[in-house]
Design a protein around this motif. Structure first.
Motif, PDB file in Angstrom:
ATOM      1  N   SER A  32      -2.594   6.014  -7.564  1.00 41.35           N
ATOM      2  CA  SER A  32      -1.569   5.683  -8.565  1.00 41.35           C
ATOM      3  C   SER A  32      -0.648   6.868  -8.856  1.00 41.35           C
ATOM      4  O   SER A  32       0.218   6.773  -9.729  1.00 41.35           O
ATOM      5  CB  SER A  32      -2.241   5.227  -9.864  1.00 41.35           C
ATOM      6  N   ASN A  33      -0.850   7.963  -8.112  1.00 43.00           N
ATOM      7  CA  ASN A  33      -0.059   9.188  -8.322  1.00 43.00           C
ATOM      8  C   ASN A  33      -0.039   9.573  -9.803  1.00 43.00           C
ATOM      9  O   ASN A  33       1.010   9.791 -10.403  1.00 43.00           O
ATOM     10  CB  ASN A  33       1.375   9.004  -7.806  1.00 43.00           C
ATOM     11  N   SER A  34      -1.252   9.620 -10.373  1.00 43.04           N
ATOM     12  CA  SER A  34      -1.383   9.865 -11.814  1.00 43.04           C
ATOM     13  C   SER A  34      -2.269  11.073 -12.092  1.00 43.04           C
ATOM     14  O   SER A  34      -3.086  11.070 -13.008  1.00 43.04           O
ATOM     15  CB  SER A  34      -1.968   8.623 -12.510  1.00 43.04           C
ATOM     16  N   TRP A  35      -2.119  12.113 -11.289  1.00 44.13           N
ATOM     17  CA  TRP A  35      -2.933  13.310 -11.503  1.00 44.13           C
ATOM     18  C   TRP A  35      -2.714  13.863 -12.905  1.00 44.13           C
ATOM     19  O   TRP A  35      -1.605  13.845 -13.429  1.00 44.13           O
ATOM     20  CB  TRP A  35      -2.591  14.387 -10.473  1.00 44.13           C
ATOM     21  N   THR A  36      -3.770  14.335 -13.497  1.00 43.05           N
ATOM     22  CA  THR A  36      -3.687  14.841 -14.867  1.00 43.05           C
ATOM     23  C   THR A  36      -3.007  16.203 -14.895  1.00 43.05           C
ATOM     24  O   THR A  36      -3.109  16.991 -13.939  1.00 43.05           O
ATOM     25  CB  THR A  36      -5.086  14.973 -15.491  1.00 43.05           C
ATOM     26  N   ASP A  37      -2.326  16.467 -15.997  1.00 44.45           N
ATOM     27  CA  ASP A  37      -1.734  17.786 -16.216  1.00 44.45           C
ATOM     28  C   ASP A  37      -2.717  18.723 -16.908  1.00 44.45           C
ATOM     29  O   ASP A  37      -2.440  19.909 -17.043  1.00 44.45           O
ATOM     30  CB  ASP A  37      -0.465  17.650 -17.069  1.00 44.45           C
ATOM     31  N   TYR A  38      -3.826  18.189 -17.361  1.00 42.54           N
ATOM     32  CA  TYR A  38      -4.871  18.994 -17.992  1.00 42.54           C
ATOM     33  C   TYR A  38      -6.028  19.167 -17.010  1.00 42.54           C
ATOM     34  O   TYR A  38      -6.159  18.412 -16.040  1.00 42.54           O
ATOM     35  CB  TYR A  38      -5.351  18.347 -19.293  1.00 42.54           C
ATOM     36  N   ALA A  39      -6.861  20.153 -17.249  1.00 43.17           N
ATOM     37  CA  ALA A  39      -7.998  20.415 -16.362  1.00 43.17           C
ATOM     38  C   ALA A  39      -9.041  19.315 -16.521  1.00 43.17           C
ATOM     39  O   ALA A  39      -9.450  18.989 -17.636  1.00 43.17           O
ATOM     40  CB  ALA A  39      -8.602  21.777 -16.672  1.00 43.17           C
ATOM     41  N   LEU A  40      -9.470  18.759 -15.406  1.00 45.44           N
ATOM     42  CA  LEU A  40     -10.452  17.682 -15.392  1.00 45.44           C
ATOM     43  C   LEU A  40     -11.669  18.176 -14.611  1.00 45.44           C
ATOM     44  O   LEU A  40     -11.599  18.420 -13.409  1.00 45.44           O
ATOM     45  CB  LEU A  40      -9.852  16.448 -14.728  1.00 45.44           C
ATOM     46  N   HIS A  41     -12.795  18.335 -15.321  1.00 41.89           N
ATOM     47  CA  HIS A  41     -13.997  18.906 -14.723  1.00 41.89           C
ATOM     48  C   HIS A  41     -15.083  17.828 -14.619  1.00 41.89           C
ATOM     49  O   HIS A  41     -15.460  17.220 -15.627  1.00 41.89           O
ATOM     50  CB  HIS A  41     -14.530  20.070 -15.558  1.00 41.89           C
ATOM     51  N   PHE A  42     -15.593  17.606 -13.413  1.00 44.01           N
ATOM     52  CA  PHE A  42     -16.686  16.665 -13.192  1.00 44.01           C
ATOM     53  C   PHE A  42     -17.988  17.433 -13.000  1.00 44.01           C
ATOM     54  O   PHE A  42     -18.051  18.395 -12.233  1.00 44.01           O
ATOM     55  CB  PHE A  42     -16.415  15.801 -11.959  1.00 44.01           C
ATOM     56  N   HIS A  43     -19.026  16.994 -13.703  1.00 47.65           N
ATOM     57  CA  HIS A  43     -20.356  17.581 -13.568  1.00 47.65           C
ATOM     58  C   HIS A  43     -21.255  16.474 -13.026  1.00 47.65           C
ATOM     59  O   HIS A  43     -21.749  15.630 -13.778  1.00 47.65           O
ATOM     60  CB  HIS A  43     -20.861  18.086 -14.919  1.00 47.65           C
ATOM     61  N   GLU A  44     -21.440  16.432 -11.722  1.00 43.28           N
ATOM     62  CA  GLU A  44     -22.157  15.326 -11.089  1.00 43.28           C
ATOM     63  C   GLU A  44     -23.661  15.587 -11.098  1.00 43.28           C
ATOM     64  O   GLU A  44     -24.127  16.693 -10.812  1.00 43.28           O
ATOM     65  CB  GLU A  44     -21.639  15.105  -9.671  1.00 43.28           C
ATOM     66  N   LEU A  45     -24.406  14.545 -11.423  1.00 39.83           N
ATOM     67  CA  LEU A  45     -25.848  14.645 -11.623  1.00 39.83           C
ATOM     68  C   LEU A  45     -26.599  13.930 -10.509  1.00 39.83           C
ATOM     69  O   LEU A  45     -26.232  12.814 -10.121  1.00 39.83           O
ATOM     70  CB  LEU A  45     -26.226  14.030 -12.975  1.00 39.83           C
ATOM     71  N   THR A  46     -27.660  14.580 -10.028  1.00 42.93           N
ATOM     72  CA  THR A  46     -28.497  13.990  -8.981  1.00 42.93           C
ATOM     73  C   THR A  46     -29.981  14.174  -9.264  1.00 42.93           C
ATOM     74  O   THR A  46     -30.822  13.585  -8.579  1.00 42.93           O
ATOM     75  CB  THR A  46     -28.193  14.627  -7.611  1.00 42.93           C
ATOM     76  N   ASN A  47     -30.309  14.970 -10.260  1.00 44.52           N
ATOM     77  CA  ASN A  47     -31.699  15.348 -10.527  1.00 44.52           C
ATOM     78  C   ASN A  47     -32.480  14.167 -11.102  1.00 44.52           C
ATOM     79  O   ASN A  47     -31.996  13.461 -11.988  1.00 44.52           O
ATOM     80  CB  ASN A  47     -31.733  16.523 -11.498  1.00 44.52           C
ATOM     81  N   ASN A  48     -33.689  13.984 -10.611  1.00 42.10           N
ATOM     82  CA  ASN A  48     -34.568  12.954 -11.159  1.00 42.10           C
ATOM     83  C   ASN A  48     -35.473  13.476 -12.266  1.00 42.10           C
ATOM     84  O   ASN A  48     -36.303  12.738 -12.800  1.00 42.10           O
ATOM     85  CB  ASN A  48     -35.423  12.350 -10.043  1.00 42.10           C
ATOM     86  N   GLN A  49     -35.300  14.746 -12.620  1.00 42.23           N
ATOM     87  CA  GLN A  49     -36.012  15.357 -13.731  1.00 42.23           C
ATOM     88  C   GLN A  49     -35.007  15.674 -14.836  1.00 42.23           C
ATOM     89  O   GLN A  49     -33.820  15.850 -14.570  1.00 42.23           O
ATOM     90  CB  GLN A  49     -36.728  16.638 -13.287  1.00 42.23           C
TER      91      GLN A  49
END
Length: 301
Positions: A104-121
């Protein structure tokens, strides 16, 4: 600690109910937990300031828990947001959101941080000087986490009527509130407990949706101030729980009782039921302190 339910029904949105989303206000933070369709509308309806939401926690990648996220991210952009936004969720959430922003060509002008989770604990995902957030591994049809929000203990409180009995310079007050004793010029030690009282009890909130009955999480949520636990089905449809990865109201109450929580808040109801008070009625056969979550309902603990 204040909890605002924006939506707490399972599956699809309806004209009068919304899928899962809620806001937790704790120790000067506003945390958004899950982001089903309609979340930004409900944020406006409940007069919650968009600019104060800096951390969003997504339990899993079923649509009724995150399909409202890309819309909210885009709205933040149109409102000229400047603060960074942190999103915590399962691996794949970054791809799901950034692909839509790209197409959609809608990149944010603010910082966008993803914290991806994979831990089963259980793991620590956020911490500052006031609050700690940890994951609560859940058992659903796909990878899913609940979240535990805990205040850190505050400083001890000066009892000025006692402090003024001694010749203590004000420069010592900060260290006294941190629990330090005071040594006077003649070598006399004034014990901290003679000058202070305990800080306010810390509050904590556990969010557990979606999950089938699972006692593994009891040790993680033991003694929390409030527990939100999904209760998709009544006992008459308990046979559906194993296949769908959900719980009944009685199963939620059983977890609350075994974990000795302060208050149980029910939610994530199947839309097949016309009266959600039935969930309270069944849960209270096991655990007394039960509240019924509903869209727009606010709880203060």
């Amino acid at each position: 600690m204040k909890l605002t339910i924006l939506g707490c029904y399972s599956a699809t949105p309806r004209t009068f109910t919304n899928p899962t989303s809620q806001v937790l206000e704790i120790n000067n933070h506003i945390f958004l937990i899950d982001c089903g369709e309609g979340t930004q509308v409900e944020l406006r309806r409940n007069k919650i300031k968009f600019s104060r939401i800096n951390h969003i926690f997504i339990s899993h990648l079923h649509g009724d828990h995150f399909y409202g996220l890309v819309g909210l991210v885009s709205t933040f952009r149109m409102l000229n947001r400047e603060n960074p936004l942190h999103i915590y969720g399962p691996k794949g959430i970054k791809e799901a959101i950034t692909l839509q922003l790209k197409l959609s060509n809608s990149w944010t002008d603010y910082a966008l941080h993803f914290h991806e989770l994979t831990n089963n604990q259980s793991e620590l995902v956020f911490e500052d000087e006031k609050v700690v957030v940890k994951t609560i591994p859940l058992q659903h049809r796909i990878y899913c986490n609940g979240f535990l929000f805990q205040e850190k203990p505050g400083e001890r409180k000066l009892v000025m009527s006692k402090v003024l009995n001694y010749d203590i310079d004000v420069s010592y007050y900060r260290s006294i509130k941190k629990g330090k004793d005071v040594m006077q010029d003649d070598g006399t030690v004034i014990a901290n407990e003679l000058l202070t009282q305990n800080p306010d009890p810390v509050k904590s909130y556990a969010f557990c949706s979606d999950t089938k009955y699972n006692e593994d999480k009891i040790s993680l949520i033991e003694g929390v101030t409030a527990l939100y636990h999904e209760s998709t089905f009544l006992e008459s449809h308990k046979a559906l729980c194993q296949r769908t990865g959900h719980s009944t109201a009685i199963e939620a109450a059983t977890i609350a009782k075994k974990a000795c929580v302060g208050t149980l808040v029910l939610g994530h109801y199947s839309t097949r039921y016309g009266d959600i008070e039935l969930f309270r009625k069944e849960a209270q056969t096991v655990f007394d302190q039960v509240e019924i979550g509903d869209d727009g309902k606010v709880f203060e603990f």
